[in-house]
Design an enzyme around this catalytic site. Sequence first.
Site, PDB file in Angstrom:
ATOM      1  N   SER A 117     -37.522  -0.868  26.323  1.00 50.62           N
ATOM      2  CA  SER A 117     -38.607  -0.074  25.761  1.00 50.62           C
ATOM      3  C   SER A 117     -39.966  -0.754  25.879  1.00 50.62           C
ATOM      4  O   SER A 117     -40.985  -0.083  26.062  1.00 50.62           O
ATOM      5  CB  SER A 117     -38.316   0.260  24.293  1.00 50.62           C
ATOM      6  OG  SER A 117     -38.070  -0.915  23.551  1.00 50.62           O
ATOM      7  N   HIS A 164     -42.793  -2.906  21.548  1.00 55.39           N
ATOM      8  CA  HIS A 164     -43.475  -1.705  22.033  1.00 55.39           C
ATOM      9  C   HIS A 164     -44.979  -1.942  22.182  1.00 55.39           C
ATOM     10  O   HIS A 164     -45.567  -1.649  23.228  1.00 55.39           O
ATOM     11  CB  HIS A 164     -43.230  -0.541  21.066  1.00 55.39           C
ATOM     12  CG  HIS A 164     -41.801  -0.121  20.973  1.00 55.39           C
ATOM     13  ND1 HIS A 164     -41.352   0.779  20.033  1.00 55.39           N
ATOM     14  CD2 HIS A 164     -40.710  -0.483  21.707  1.00 55.39           C
ATOM     15  CE1 HIS A 164     -40.050   0.958  20.187  1.00 55.39           C
ATOM     16  NE2 HIS A 164     -39.643   0.205  21.191  1.00 55.39           N
TER      17      HIS A 164
END
Length: 347
Positions: free
Chosen positions: A266, A321
Amino acid sequence: MAGSTLFDVRFYTAGANWPSNPYRLRGKGTLEVQDDFVIVRGTSQRSFRMPKREEHRLRRVDIVNAWANGQDVRFDVLGVKGDVTVGFSVADRETAARIVALLPTRQTEQFVQEHEENAVFHDRIDYWSPSTPVIWGLLTANIGIFVLMWLARQTYQNALEGPLRQLFALNPNVSALLHAQQLVEWGSNVGRLTLNGQWWRLVSSMFLHGSIWHLGFNMLALWQVGRLTERIFGSSRFVALYLLAGLSGSLASVLWNPHVNSVGASGAIFGIIGGLFAFLSRSNSGVPPTVVSELRSSLLPFLLFSLWMGFVYPHTDNAAHIGGLVGGWLAGFLLARSIHLPEQKQV
C-alpha cells in the site's frame, strides 16, 4: 426518420468503467428511438423497496453528444435535472454504432474539446508506452509470494503430529502467531530487525501481505492506478517510482512505530498516486487539461477516502501510506517526462 426502432440494452448503476444513468436503472431494459422522442425503459433500484419498472420520454431536441465506445453508448440530455448523461451497453459494437447513428448529431463545444484532448492523450501514451509489463510483473510477484507462503504454512502444519496438529486446528491464535512469525522470516518490516542492519526488509516487506483480503485490495488498487501510471511514466521510470515510493512508505512506517510487524504494497501504491499527481502538476507534461482535470477528480476522492479509513481502523499502517504518498510525489516530480510526440510524429 419515420416510425420507431427498438433496442435491447443493459443498464448499470456503478463502476468506473461502466456507463451510468441518472435514473438508477439496472439490468435489462429497452431504448426506443422515435421521430420526436427517445424512450428509455428499465427497472430502477430503490433502497429498502422492491425494484420499480420505469419509462422516461426524452425529447430528441434535448439530446446531444451521442457517442459509442465499443458496446457502450452514452448521450447527454439538456435541461433534465440540470444536464444528465444516459448510458447503457448493447450486444455488440455494430448495434452501438447504429444507435448513435439514429440519435441527434449535435455536439457541444465542451464535448468536442474533451474528446479531442482525450484522443490526443491516448495517441501520446500509445506511442510511448503501448504495454504495461511492469504491472504484470508486480502482480505476479505479490500473488506468487502469497501463494508460496500459504503452501509453506500448509506443509508445516501437515507435518505436525497428533496433539500439535489439533492445537493448530482448534486454536486460531496459534495459527495467527505462526503466520506472524512466518512474515518475519520472509522479510516483514520489523523495527528491531530493520533498524539493526537488516535494511533489505524495507523492500521485501512491500511484497508480503497479511491476508487474502489485504492482498486482494492492494492488487486491485495497483491494477487500477498502476496501468495508466506506467504508460505515462514509461516502464523503467515506473519501476523506479514504485520502489522509491515503497521505500519511503516502509521507512516512515518503521520510524513512526518500530514495534509494528508491517507488510504490504500500500505504501508503494499511495506513492504511485502521489507520483501521478506530481506528473500532472508539471506544465510541460503533455497531458491535456481535460485529462488532467478528469484524473484529479477521480483520484482525489479515492485518496482521501483511503487515508480516512487508515485513521478510522487502528490496525492500518497510515504512516506507510503517508510516507509512500510524499515519497512518491517527490520521486514522480523528479522522474516525470514529457509525453509530447516527437516533431516527426506530429501531424
